[in-house]
Design a protein around this motif. Structure first.
Motif, PDB file in Angstrom:
ATOM      1  N   VAL A 121     -38.012  38.226  55.116  1.00 10.83           N
ATOM      2  CA  VAL A 121     -38.226  37.692  53.774  1.00 10.83           C
ATOM      3  C   VAL A 121     -37.608  38.686  52.798  1.00 10.83           C
ATOM      4  O   VAL A 121     -37.839  39.892  52.907  1.00 10.83           O
ATOM      5  N   VAL A 122     -36.850  38.168  51.835  1.00  3.51           N
ATOM      6  CA  VAL A 122     -36.227  38.999  50.808  1.00  3.51           C
ATOM      7  C   VAL A 122     -36.842  38.621  49.467  1.00  3.51           C
ATOM      8  O   VAL A 122     -36.846  37.452  49.085  1.00  3.51           O
ATOM      9  N   ARG A 123     -37.384  39.621  48.771  1.00  3.89           N
ATOM     10  CA  ARG A 123     -37.941  39.418  47.434  1.00  3.89           C
ATOM     11  C   ARG A 123     -37.213  40.361  46.474  1.00  3.89           C
ATOM     12  O   ARG A 123     -37.094  41.554  46.760  1.00  3.89           O
ATOM     13  N   THR A 124     -36.741  39.824  45.367  1.00  2.06           N
ATOM     14  CA  THR A 124     -36.075  40.653  44.377  1.00  2.06           C
ATOM     15  C   THR A 124     -36.564  40.263  42.992  1.00  2.06           C
ATOM     16  O   THR A 124     -36.877  39.095  42.745  1.00  2.06           O
ATOM     17  N   GLY A 125     -36.695  41.246  42.115  1.00  4.32           N
ATOM     18  CA  GLY A 125     -37.200  40.992  40.768  1.00  4.32           C
ATOM     19  C   GLY A 125     -37.200  42.259  39.947  1.00  4.32           C
ATOM     20  O   GLY A 125     -36.478  43.216  40.247  1.00  4.32           O
ATOM     21  N   VAL A 126     -38.061  42.294  38.947  1.00  2.00           N
ATOM     22  CA  VAL A 126     -38.077  43.418  38.008  1.00  2.00           C
ATOM     23  C   VAL A 126     -38.517  44.730  38.646  1.00  2.00           C
ATOM     24  O   VAL A 126     -38.214  45.801  38.129  1.00  2.00           O
ATOM     25  N   ASN A 127     -39.215  44.675  39.779  1.00  2.00           N
ATOM     26  CA  ASN A 127     -39.646  45.898  40.463  1.00  2.00           C
ATOM     27  C   ASN A 127     -38.672  46.343  41.541  1.00  2.00           C
ATOM     28  O   ASN A 127     -38.943  47.281  42.273  1.00  2.00           O
ATOM     29  N   GLY A 128     -37.532  45.658  41.674  1.00  2.94           N
ATOM     30  CA  GLY A 128     -36.555  46.015  42.691  1.00  2.94           C
ATOM     31  C   GLY A 128     -36.483  44.956  43.767  1.00  2.94           C
ATOM     32  O   GLY A 128     -36.868  43.803  43.557  1.00  2.94           O
ATOM     33  N   THR A 129     -35.989  45.354  44.918  1.00  2.38           N
ATOM     34  CA  THR A 129     -35.804  44.432  46.032  1.00  2.38           C
ATOM     35  C   THR A 129     -36.550  44.952  47.252  1.00  2.38           C
ATOM     36  O   THR A 129     -36.469  46.137  47.570  1.00  2.38           O
ATOM     37  N   THR A 130     -37.265  44.058  47.926  1.00  2.00           N
ATOM     38  CA  THR A 130     -37.958  44.392  49.163  1.00  2.00           C
ATOM     39  C   THR A 130     -37.535  43.408  50.237  1.00  2.00           C
ATOM     40  O   THR A 130     -37.571  42.197  50.028  1.00  2.00           O
TER      41      THR A 130
END
Length: 137
Positions: A121-130
């Motif tokens: 799972v790839v999550r990206t947003g204002v806190n960066g990318t995980t």
């Protein structure tokens, strides 16, 4: 949940390592030891390390100069998060879902990681990318 969406109980039991590009050999050594300690079969560790190395390399070459690796056990799975502070990436669709062209010399990392992990799972947003991966142990 913390900023990465990880429950506090996991955050307390997870093993973490902050790294840069020069630290990738240490990342692989740390991850191999954690995988073996958590019951991963010796013949599965190689594929695990290839997937992790692809994601970790992406984090410190495309995301930010420092990244964080977090590993923990969830039932019969080894969970891995690689987080960087990069906020400029805005992928369309699910990254790594499509195989790269036959003659590609880059852009294969997430596809390779997807092929070698049980789930990604790839999550990206204002806190960066995980990038979160699940490996069966």
């Amino acid at each position: 949940m913390n900023e990465d969406g990880v429950p506090p109980s996991v955050a307390q039991t997870a093993k973490e390592l902050t790294f840069s590009l020069a630290d990738l050999p240490d990342v692989r050594e740390f991850a191999a030891a954690q995988a073996q300690d958590r019951g991963m079969a010796p013949d599965a560790v190689g594929d695990f390390l290839v997937a992790l190395n692809e994601v970790a390399t992406n984090a410190v070459t495309h995301g930010s100069s420092k990244a964080r690796l977090r590993l923990w056990t969830d039932g019969s799975s080894l969970m891995v998060d690689v987080h960087d502070d990069g906020r400029l990436w805005h992928p369309e669709g699910r990254p790594g879902l499509t195989a790269p062209p036959e003659n590609a010399t880059s852009g294969m990392g997430l596809w390779v990681a997807r092929m070698l992990s049980h789930e990604i799972v790839v999550r990206t947003g204002v806190n960066g990318t995980t990038v979160s991966m699940r490996f069966l142990v």
